[in-house]
Structure formats: structure tokens, C-alpha cells
Design a protein around this motif. Structure first.
Motif, PDB file in Angstrom:
ATOM      1  N   MET A  57       5.960 -26.815  11.218  1.00 18.62           N
ATOM      2  CA  MET A  57       6.694 -28.079  11.133  1.00 18.62           C
ATOM      3  C   MET A  57       6.868 -28.528   9.689  1.00 18.62           C
ATOM      4  O   MET A  57       7.895 -29.117   9.342  1.00 18.62           O
ATOM      5  CB  MET A  57       5.979 -29.164  11.939  1.00 18.62           C
ATOM      6  N   ILE A  58       5.907 -28.244   8.832  1.00 21.95           N
ATOM      7  CA  ILE A  58       6.101 -28.522   7.408  1.00 21.95           C
ATOM      8  C   ILE A  58       7.288 -27.684   6.920  1.00 21.95           C
ATOM      9  O   ILE A  58       8.159 -28.167   6.191  1.00 21.95           O
ATOM     10  CB  ILE A  58       4.811 -28.206   6.617  1.00 21.95           C
ATOM     11  N   GLY A  61      10.556 -29.349   8.115  1.00 15.63           N
ATOM     12  CA  GLY A  61      10.918 -30.529   7.325  1.00 15.63           C
ATOM     13  C   GLY A  61      11.475 -30.145   5.966  1.00 15.63           C
ATOM     14  O   GLY A  61      12.463 -30.717   5.492  1.00 15.63           O
ATOM     15  N   LEU A  62      10.849 -29.143   5.344  1.00 18.51           N
ATOM     16  CA  LEU A  62      11.303 -28.687   4.032  1.00 18.51           C
ATOM     17  C   LEU A  62      12.657 -27.977   4.132  1.00 18.51           C
ATOM     18  O   LEU A  62      13.558 -28.198   3.309  1.00 18.51           O
ATOM     19  CB  LEU A  62      10.243 -27.728   3.472  1.00 18.51           C
ATOM     20  N   ALA A  65      15.395 -30.444   4.528  1.00 15.05           N
ATOM     21  CA  ALA A  65      15.631 -31.215   3.306  1.00 15.05           C
ATOM     22  C   ALA A  65      16.326 -30.372   2.239  1.00 15.05           C
ATOM     23  O   ALA A  65      17.048 -30.900   1.400  1.00 15.05           O
ATOM     24  CB  ALA A  65      14.309 -31.761   2.767  1.00 15.05           C
ATOM     25  N   GLN A  66      16.091 -29.064   2.257  1.00 13.44           N
ATOM     26  CA  GLN A  66      16.617 -28.159   1.222  1.00 13.44           C
ATOM     27  C   GLN A  66      17.344 -26.982   1.873  1.00 13.44           C
ATOM     28  O   GLN A  66      16.876 -25.836   1.817  1.00 13.44           O
ATOM     29  CB  GLN A  66      15.460 -27.638   0.353  1.00 13.44           C
ATOM     30  N   ARG A 188       7.425 -30.393  -5.616  1.00 11.98           N
ATOM     31  CA  ARG A 188       8.493 -31.382  -5.855  1.00 11.98           C
ATOM     32  C   ARG A 188       8.996 -31.313  -7.305  1.00 11.98           C
ATOM     33  O   ARG A 188      10.199 -31.371  -7.555  1.00 11.98           O
ATOM     34  CB  ARG A 188       7.972 -32.791  -5.544  1.00 11.98           C
ATOM     35  N   PHE A 193      12.257 -33.016  -8.571  1.00 15.26           N
ATOM     36  CA  PHE A 193      12.009 -34.415  -8.201  1.00 15.26           C
ATOM     37  C   PHE A 193      10.978 -35.041  -9.132  1.00 15.26           C
ATOM     38  O   PHE A 193       9.969 -34.427  -9.459  1.00 15.26           O
ATOM     39  CB  PHE A 193      11.523 -34.515  -6.753  1.00 15.26           C
TER      40      PHE A 193
ATOM     41  N   ALA B  64       3.574 -33.604  10.423  1.00 13.20           N
ATOM     42  CA  ALA B  64       3.707 -32.418   9.574  1.00 13.20           C
ATOM     43  C   ALA B  64       5.140 -32.285   9.059  1.00 13.20           C
ATOM     44  O   ALA B  64       5.369 -31.948   7.892  1.00 13.20           O
ATOM     45  CB  ALA B  64       3.290 -31.167  10.353  1.00 13.20           C
ATOM     46  N   LEU B  65       6.105 -32.568   9.919  1.00 13.13           N
ATOM     47  CA  LEU B  65       7.513 -32.486   9.511  1.00 13.13           C
ATOM     48  C   LEU B  65       7.792 -33.400   8.320  1.00 13.13           C
ATOM     49  O   LEU B  65       8.471 -33.015   7.360  1.00 13.13           O
ATOM     50  CB  LEU B  65       8.421 -32.870  10.674  1.00 13.13           C
ATOM     51  N   ALA B  67       5.727 -34.428   6.074  1.00 14.87           N
ATOM     52  CA  ALA B  67       5.108 -33.870   4.868  1.00 14.87           C
ATOM     53  C   ALA B  67       6.050 -32.847   4.233  1.00 14.87           C
ATOM     54  O   ALA B  67       6.253 -32.835   3.008  1.00 14.87           O
ATOM     55  CB  ALA B  67       3.765 -33.237   5.202  1.00 14.87           C
ATOM     56  N   GLY B  68       6.626 -31.990   5.053  1.00 16.60           N
ATOM     57  CA  GLY B  68       7.564 -30.987   4.536  1.00 16.60           C
ATOM     58  C   GLY B  68       8.822 -31.626   3.988  1.00 16.60           C
ATOM     59  O   GLY B  68       9.347 -31.204   2.951  1.00 16.60           O
ATOM     60  N   ALA B  69       9.309 -32.647   4.676  1.00 13.64           N
ATOM     61  CA  ALA B  69      10.513 -33.346   4.213  1.00 13.64           C
ATOM     62  C   ALA B  69      10.287 -33.922   2.822  1.00 13.64           C
ATOM     63  O   ALA B  69      11.135 -33.806   1.932  1.00 13.64           O
ATOM     64  CB  ALA B  69      10.886 -34.453   5.198  1.00 13.64           C
ATOM     65  N   TRP B  70       9.120 -34.525   2.617  1.00 16.47           N
ATOM     66  CA  TRP B  70       8.788 -35.133   1.315  1.00 16.47           C
ATOM     67  C   TRP B  70       8.713 -34.064   0.230  1.00 16.47           C
ATOM     68  O   TRP B  70       9.235 -34.246  -0.878  1.00 16.47           O
ATOM     69  CB  TRP B  70       7.468 -35.883   1.422  1.00 16.47           C
ATOM     70  N   ALA B  71       8.077 -32.932   0.543  1.00 14.05           N
ATOM     71  CA  ALA B  71       8.017 -31.845  -0.434  1.00 14.05           C
ATOM     72  C   ALA B  71       9.428 -31.415  -0.826  1.00 14.05           C
ATOM     73  O   ALA B  71       9.682 -31.032  -1.965  1.00 14.05           O
ATOM     74  CB  ALA B  71       7.228 -30.664   0.133  1.00 14.05           C
ATOM     75  N   GLY B  72      10.344 -31.508   0.125  1.00 13.66           N
ATOM     76  CA  GLY B  72      11.737 -31.133  -0.130  1.00 13.66           C
ATOM     77  C   GLY B  72      12.597 -32.286  -0.611  1.00 13.66           C
ATOM     78  O   GLY B  72      13.809 -32.131  -0.751  1.00 13.66           O
ATOM     79  N   GLY B  73      11.997 -33.454  -0.842  1.00 11.48           N
ATOM     80  CA  GLY B  73      12.731 -34.540  -1.469  1.00 11.48           C
ATOM     81  C   GLY B  73      13.374 -35.538  -0.528  1.00 11.48           C
ATOM     82  O   GLY B  73      14.214 -36.322  -0.954  1.00 11.48           O
ATOM     83  N   GLN B  74      13.011 -35.513   0.747  1.00 10.85           N
ATOM     84  CA  GLN B  74      13.604 -36.472   1.684  1.00 10.85           C
ATOM     85  C   GLN B  74      12.544 -37.375   2.320  1.00 10.85           C
ATOM     86  O   GLN B  74      11.409 -36.979   2.533  1.00 10.85           O
ATOM     87  CB  GLN B  74      14.368 -35.736   2.798  1.00 10.85           C
ATOM     88  N   LEU B  94      -3.269 -35.334   6.980  1.00  8.28           N
ATOM     89  CA  LEU B  94      -2.401 -34.805   5.918  1.00  8.28           C
ATOM     90  C   LEU B  94      -1.908 -35.913   4.990  1.00  8.28           C
ATOM     91  O   LEU B  94      -1.576 -35.663   3.836  1.00  8.28           O
ATOM     92  CB  LEU B  94      -1.173 -34.103   6.522  1.00  8.28           C
ATOM     93  N   LEU B  98      -2.067 -35.221   1.123  1.00 10.52           N
ATOM     94  CA  LEU B  98      -0.826 -34.825   0.449  1.00 10.52           C
ATOM     95  C   LEU B  98      -0.154 -36.016  -0.226  1.00 10.52           C
ATOM     96  O   LEU B  98       0.741 -35.837  -1.031  1.00 10.52           O
ATOM     97  CB  LEU B  98       0.141 -34.184   1.456  1.00 10.52           C
ATOM     98  N   ARG B  99      -0.589 -37.222   0.150  1.00 11.29           N
ATOM     99  CA  ARG B  99      -0.064 -38.459  -0.428  1.00 11.29           C
ATOM    100  C   ARG B  99       1.457 -38.507  -0.359  1.00 11.29           C
ATOM    101  O   ARG B  99       2.151 -38.621  -1.360  1.00 11.29           O
ATOM    102  CB  ARG B  99      -0.557 -38.610  -1.878  1.00 11.29           C
TER     103      ARG B  99
END
Lengths: 196, 180
Positions: A57-58, A61-62, A65-66, A188, A193, B64-65, B67-74, B94, B98-99
Motif C-alpha cells: 500500500m505504501i 500511494g507512491l 503520486a508519481q 522526498r 520536495f 500505509a497508502l 505514507a506512500g503518497a506523502w513520500a511521493g509528494g501528495q 507509521l 515516518l512523520r
């Protein structure tokens, strides 16, 4: 414990990341995170030390986003079994830049090698395919691993899934940073970012 | 057949207030587990050109999603019901590690005229579970305060990296009743 003709996990992960270019690689809780680090620490490595079941799921999400970046999740059979529903979520979203590799030693290596469901019953390739991930492969040779590593860079062909049967040898641990904030902020930063 | 009693009106506009706030904060990924209280907001998200609604099989996937979105800038927001909070507990770890900015909007069951006893145990502990997990809790109990509460929650989640849950009370949504 090791069965004959099973692949070496470090060789598999090294091959997956050998020509990684701009790939973001996410490891699962357990040995797969060590394997990614053993292949070389990298600003785009996302090491998980907790949150079992969350790796795919991480990755989703990534990947959403990308969409122009290849995102590669490398996890273990125990971690994937815990987050099996996420394969259905990924099958629904169909992120074309997301690839998932399960290093399947049919055991919970972190906790003493207890057998996992994949040793006798669960077929993760079948699960992934049934969840709508059409490109789902059972991998048993290094040639297949190398073919998959190339496919990871094809941003239009995913999502894709590979279940790689590996031997259950316990290897020396190559430990990456345990500082989650550092790990995420490094990714990031590498993606351009700014800190908040 | 399901119906709702006690709701202020049959076509609430507070979900529009939530949607507008999320848009203003540039929220892009909206994972959710379907829920009647969130149905109008989910419709707005699915009809949006800037947000992506992402149905989950279980709420922890959404943590978890994000967390991944944030790593990718969203940025994202997790929509769920009070019973789903219990499904998230380990994955909530997390957030401090992962903050990443975490905002969740939780429609409440198990309070204010609940007819189903099975909803009460989790509904009664939702706030405590979130707070023990390091998530700040704000509550909206009537339609007039939704906008201000959402604004405050989004600001502290996204600008101050303060994990925040907004509990949308059953009084706001209207207690669920079953009719034949």
C-alpha cells in the motif's frame, strides 16, 4: 532447510536493482528490507522496520503520486499474506508504474523460520491474478528475474506481480537506517520536495 | 431497508463543506472504506478531477497508502467509520515514525441513539484508541461547526504535521435505524 534449485534472495534483489535508474524501492518488514540495503543504500530506498502488511500500500500511494516513476515493492511472503487485501485494492486502481515482488521462502524468517501459508496452500500468484493484476508471474529462474527487472521500467505495463521462490537460508543482516523520518525525507528530497 | 432518523435534514450540506476544505488544502488521495455517513463526500470525491477516491478492503491499508503518497509528494485523507479505527492500530505506528501528515474523518456509530449493540464497544473507545495511538481528536456534532472543525483539523495535520482525527458524531449524521 534449503531446498535445491531455489534462488538466492540477495542475487534476486541485486538483479532487480542493478540498473535501477530512477526506481523507488520499498522493502517489507523483515529480510527484504535488508536485501535492498545489501544491494546498495540509495536515496530512493524505503526501508520498513514495522507496519507489517503495509509495503504494497505504501507502493500504491507512491505510485499514484508519481505516475512517471517506476515504483518497486520487494517484500516477503509473510508480509504479503498479512496485506493480501491490498492486492485487491491495487487490482482496482491499476497503477501502471507499480511492480510487486514477493521473495517467497515459505517461512517467517524473522521469527525462527515457522512455515507460512505459501508452503502448503496459498498461491500468491493466483491471488494477485484473481485480484485483477493481470501480469502476475511465478518466478523460478534468474532469467525470469532479469526479465521482470526490465519490465519494472515499462511505465505502461503495470501493475505487475512476481512471486519468486527463494531458498530459506538465513543470511548476514545488512541493516539500513532505522530512522523513518530520515528515510522518507531523503526520498522526498531526492524527488525534489522541500521540507515543510 | 436502511433509513436515518434524527438528521437535521434529508440533504445535508456539511459534506460539501468538507469537500471544499479538502480541495483548498490540495488533498489528492482519498482512501476510504464505504460508509453511509460518508456517502455524499465519497460521491463528490469520485466526481472530482483533482482527487482520487481509493476504495480499501480494510482501513489500515489507508494509513500505509497515505505514507506512500506523502513520500511521493501528495496529501491524502482517510475516510472511515468508528469501527474501522480498530482495524488501524498497528499501522498507526507509521505516523510518528515516518512523520507524515495524517488526517482521518471518522463517522461515528455506537452513540446518540444507536440501536445496534454491536456498534457500541468500538464506538465507545474510538476516541481513546486514537488518542493512545498519538492522534489528536476533534469532534463535530452539528452541521454549523463542520467547516470550522475541518479547517482547524486540516491546518494542524498538513501544516503542523500533527496527526488528527475528526469524529463526525452520530448526532450530526443521524442515528441509523432499520425499517421493514
Amino acid at each position: 532447510m534449503s531446498k535445491a534449485n531455489l534462488l538466492d534472495r540477495r542475487q534476486v534483489v541485486s538483479a532487480l536493482l542493478a540498473d535501477r535508474n530512477d526506481v523507488v524501492a520499498i522493502g517489507g518488514l523483515g529480510a527484504s528490507t535488508n536485501d535492498i540495503c545489501a544491494a546498495g543504500d540509495h536515496a530512493r530506498n524505503f526501508y520498513l522496520w514495522g507496519g507489517m502488511g503495509g509495503a504494497a500500500m505504501i507502493g500504491l500511494g507512491l505510485a499514484l503520486a508519481q505516475p512517471k516513476l517506476p515504483v518497486l515493492v520487494i517484500t516477503g511472503d509473510g508480509e504479503m499474506l498479512m496485506g493480501m487485501g491490498s492486492l485487491a485494492t491495487i487490482g482496482l486502481q491499476k497503477p501502471s508504474n507499480l511492480s510487486i515482488v514477493v521473495l517467497d521462502n515459505e517461512a517467517y524468517g524473522e521469527t525462527g523460520g515457522q512455515t507460512s501459508h505459501t508452503s502448503a496452500a496459498a498461491d500468491l500468484v493466483g491471488v494477485a491474478r484473481s485480484c485483477g493484476i493481470r501480469d502476475s508471474r511465478a518466478v523460478t529462474t534468474m532469467a525470469e528475474v532479469e526479465a521482470f527487472a526490465k519490465a519494472v521500467h515499462d511505465l505502461s505495463g503495470g501493475p505487475r506481480f512476481a512471486n519468486v521462490k527463494i531458498d530459506s537460508a538465513n543470511l548476514e543482516r545488512i541493516l539500513p537506517s532505522r530512522d523513518g523520518t530520515y528515510i522518507v525525507n531523503r526520498i522526498r528530497s531526492d524527488l525534489g520536495f522541500q521540507p515543510i | 431497508m436502511h433509513a436515518r432518523a434524527d438528521a437535521a435534514d434529508t440533504a445535508p450540506t456539511w459534506p460539501d463543506d468538507i469537500f471544499a476544505t479538502l480541495q483548498r488544502f490540495d488533498v489528492r488521495q482519498v482512501p476510504y472504506v464505504p460508509d453511509a455517513g460518508h456517502s455524499k463526500l465519497i460521491q463528490r470525491v469520485l466526481g472530482s478531477s483533482t482527487m482520487r477516491g481509493i476504495p480499501l478492503t480494510t482501513e489500515e491499508e489507508g494509513v500505509a497508502l497515505l505514507a506512500g503518497a506523502w513520500a511521493g509528494g501528495q496529501r491524502g485523507v482517510l475516510l472511515m467509520q468508528s469501527s474501522g479505527v480498530g482495524n488501524c492500530i498497528n499501522m498507526l505506528s507509521l505516523i510518528p515514525i515516518l512523520r507524515f501528515p495524517f488526517l482521518t474523518l471518522v463517522t461515528m456509530r455506537g452513540e446518540w441513539g444507536e440501536f445496534n449493540p454491536w456498534q457500541v464497544p468500538m464506538g465507545s473507545t474510538t476516541q481513546g484508541v486514537l488518542e493512545l495511538s498519538g492522534v489528536k481528536v476533534l469532534r463535530a456534532s452539528n452541521a454549523a461547526e463542520v467547516l470550522a472543525v475541518l479547517e482547524a483539523a486540516a491546518a494542524q495535520a498538513y501544516n503542523a504535521l500533527t496527526p488528527t482525527a475528526v469524529l463526525l458524531s452520530q448526532r450530526l449524521i443521524g442515528a441509523k435505524v432499520f425499517t421493514k
